[in-house]
Design an enzyme around this catalytic site. Structure first.
Site, PDB file in Angstrom:
ATOM      1  N   HIS A 120      10.070  -9.195 -40.979  1.00 40.81           N
ATOM      2  CA  HIS A 120       9.606  -9.418 -39.227  1.00 40.81           C
ATOM      3  C   HIS A 120      10.460 -10.696 -39.365  1.00 40.81           C
ATOM      4  O   HIS A 120      10.506 -11.845 -40.261  1.00 40.81           O
ATOM      5  CB  HIS A 120       7.880  -9.834 -39.369  1.00 40.81           C
ATOM      6  N   ASP A 197       4.511 -11.321 -47.201  1.00 46.03           N
ATOM      7  CA  ASP A 197       3.920 -11.428 -45.959  1.00 46.03           C
ATOM      8  C   ASP A 197       3.161 -10.017 -45.792  1.00 46.03           C
ATOM      9  O   ASP A 197       3.748  -8.656 -45.890  1.00 46.03           O
ATOM     10  CB  ASP A 197       4.816 -11.107 -45.062  1.00 46.03           C
TER      11      ASP A 197
HETATM   12  N1  PMP Z   1       4.820 -10.494 -39.995  1.00 44.78           N
HETATM   13  C1  PMP Z   1       4.843  -8.914 -40.160  1.00 44.78           C
HETATM   14  C2  PMP Z   1       5.320  -8.096 -40.362  1.00 44.78           C
HETATM   15  C3  PMP Z   1       4.146  -8.834 -38.610  1.00 44.78           C
HETATM   16  O1  PMP Z   1       4.196  -7.719 -37.969  1.00 44.78           O
HETATM   17  C4  PMP Z   1       3.754  -9.580 -37.544  1.00 44.78           C
HETATM   18  C5  PMP Z   1       2.948  -9.038 -36.508  1.00 44.78           C
HETATM   19  N2  PMP Z   1       4.058  -8.250 -35.048  1.00 44.78           N
HETATM   20  C6  PMP Z   1       3.762 -10.577 -37.822  1.00 44.78           C
HETATM   21  C7  PMP Z   1       4.468 -11.439 -39.441  1.00 44.78           C
HETATM   22  C8  PMP Z   1       3.578 -12.493 -37.322  1.00 44.78           C
HETATM   23  O2  PMP Z   1       1.654 -11.790 -37.038  1.00 44.78           O
HETATM   24  P1  PMP Z   1       0.876 -13.053 -36.360  1.00 44.78           P
HETATM   25  O3  PMP Z   1       2.435 -12.522 -34.488  1.00 44.78           O
HETATM   26  O4  PMP Z   1      -0.099 -12.992 -35.918  1.00 44.78           O
HETATM   27  O5  PMP Z   1       1.325 -14.129 -36.345  1.00 44.78           O
END
Ligand code: PMP
Length: 408
Positions: A120, A197
């Site tokens: 991500h 993560d």
């Molecule tokens: N890492 C992954 C794998 C995610 O799916 C997400 C959210 N879509 C995030 C990080 C970020 O999370 P947040 O927007 O709650 O900070």
């Protein structure tokens, strides 16, 4: 069929009880049980005061609510000490904390940072920033078409000059589990640390940071039935002790002089400013809800629903599932494309049929480019979903091409 697989616990979720649509966007954010909503409300109705500051009973009670939540998080992920649990705003801010604090002070121009291509953007851009500022080399660990990481690729990327490896335990696009134990072992063999993560793994499977020997783990409360605005950075105590603060200001100090300051002990060194105590109290309630139902039971039901959805989806002509051809490696996340139809149109058709799914690049543009896909639709499941909802979803997906004017 056993009880675990049959029980959806929908009566615990006020939105689900009165919502006539199928909510299949749980990877974006999950629904909240009543106990979580009550815990946040209870904080503001009965405990509201600034925690960690006042010496009067109300503030001490707010502090207790906040610190009890930290203990629940510690227990939930099997950390050694509450000193290792830092509350942040979300997973993104947790990873940025580690990047700015650990990354900028421990990584240099002769070092390598390894980031998986499946990340991500939240676990990619912070490391691009560290590489740009320090001159470190940035190497991308590539997955195969099914989202899998081979031993050869792990060995190619993680080398003696590697200082940090950033990897999601579960991809938010393919739903695939990364071989994190192998990756952690490879990184440790060269003295590198791993930023895991856990945004898509912690809510769906048992996570034990000591068993994993994880260095850092980031996740968000809102994807695990907790509130928005709370995230967690877990870090090994010996790493956190040596790291400089990321944000400075109130509450993170022992004392301040005109020529400098002595910082507070862990974990408060990393929690500058007024904290989200109401959110932490609500996360505490979410963890207790997990403990009541049992995360293993939830995982078992999610696997059952995933197989049901995967089997149905793979039988629909012109639907291409992204990632593994084995449903057991999708952990509740099913991304797909439909030949000749833009994912935004797919989402619009499903919306008309009262089905909520995500469409787009899923904040993982390099992964989609690597897989040769511009954007996709994504359904993501949680234990409270039902086979009836999945049937509705499958029927709607099957109708899309016809609605777009295709004959077959
Ligand atoms: N890492 C992954 C794998 C995610 O799916 C997400 C959210 N879509 C995030 C990080 C970020 O999370 P947040 O927007 O709650 O900070």
């Amino acid at each position: 069929m056993n009880n675990t697989l049959l029980t959806d616990h929908r009566e615990d979720f006020p939105l689900l009880k009165q919502f006539d649509a199928a909510y299949l966007d749980n990877a974006a954010t999950s629904q909240k049980p009543q106990c979580v909503i009550d815990a946040e409300k209870n904080f503001y109705e009965k405990l509201n005061s600034n925690p960690l500051r006042g010496f009067y009973d109300l503030s001490l009670a707010a502090t207790d609510a906040y610190e009890n939540a930290r203990e629940s998080v510690r227990r939930f992920i099997g950390a050694k000490s509450t000193k290792e649990i830092i509350f942040t705003a979300n997973a993104t801010s947790a990873i940025n904390l580690a990047a700015y604090s650990y990354g900028l002070s421990n990584i240099g121009s002769n070092d390598r940072i390894v980031v998986s291509i499946a990340e991500h953007h939240s676990n990619m851009l912070p490391w691009q920033m560290v590489a740009a500022k320090t001159g470190a080399e940035l190497e991308y660990m590539k997955c195969g078409k099914q989202g899998e990481f081979s031993d050869e690729e792990i060995d190619r990327c993680i080398t003696s000059n590697t200082r940090l490896v950033a990897i999601a335990a579960v991809s938010n696009v393919t739903g695939a589990c990364a071989p994190i134990q192998k990756i952690i072992a490879a990184a440790h063999s060269f003295g590198a640390v791993v930023m895991l993560d856990g945004a898509q793994s912690v809510p769906h499977m048992k996570t034990d940071v000591q068993e994993l020997d994880a260095d850092f783990l980031a996740f968000s409360a809102h994807k695990m039935m907790g509130p928005m605005g709370v995230g967690v950075l877990y870090g090994k105590q010996e790493l956190l002790e040596k790291m400089p603060p990321f944000l400075t200001g109130g509450e993170m100090i022992e004392s301040v002089r005109l020529d400098g300051a002595t910082y507070a002990q862990l974990p408060h060194k990393f929690e500058a400013g007024t904290v989200n105590a109401a959110g932490a109290a609500a996360l505490d309630a979410a963890i207790k809800y997990y403990e009541k139902i049992g995360i293993d039971n939830m995982e078992q039901r999610e696997q059952y629903l995933t197989k049901y959805a995967f089997d149905g989806l793979s039988q629909i002509p012109h639907v291409n599932i992204i990632g593994s051809s084995d449903s057991s490696n999708h952990t509740g996340i099913l991304s797909f494309t439909i030949d000749g139809v833009h994912p935004h149109d797919v989402s619009a058709v499903l919306n008309d049929d009262k089905i909520c799914i995500r469409a787009g690049h899923h904040c993982a543009q390099p992964l989609l480019a690597h897989l040769g896909v511009r954007s996709s639709s994504r359904a993501s499941l949680m234990f409270y979903n039902t086979t009836e909802e999945i049937d509705k979803f499958l029927a709607s997906v099957a109708s899309v091409r016809k609605l777009m004017g295709y004959r077959e």
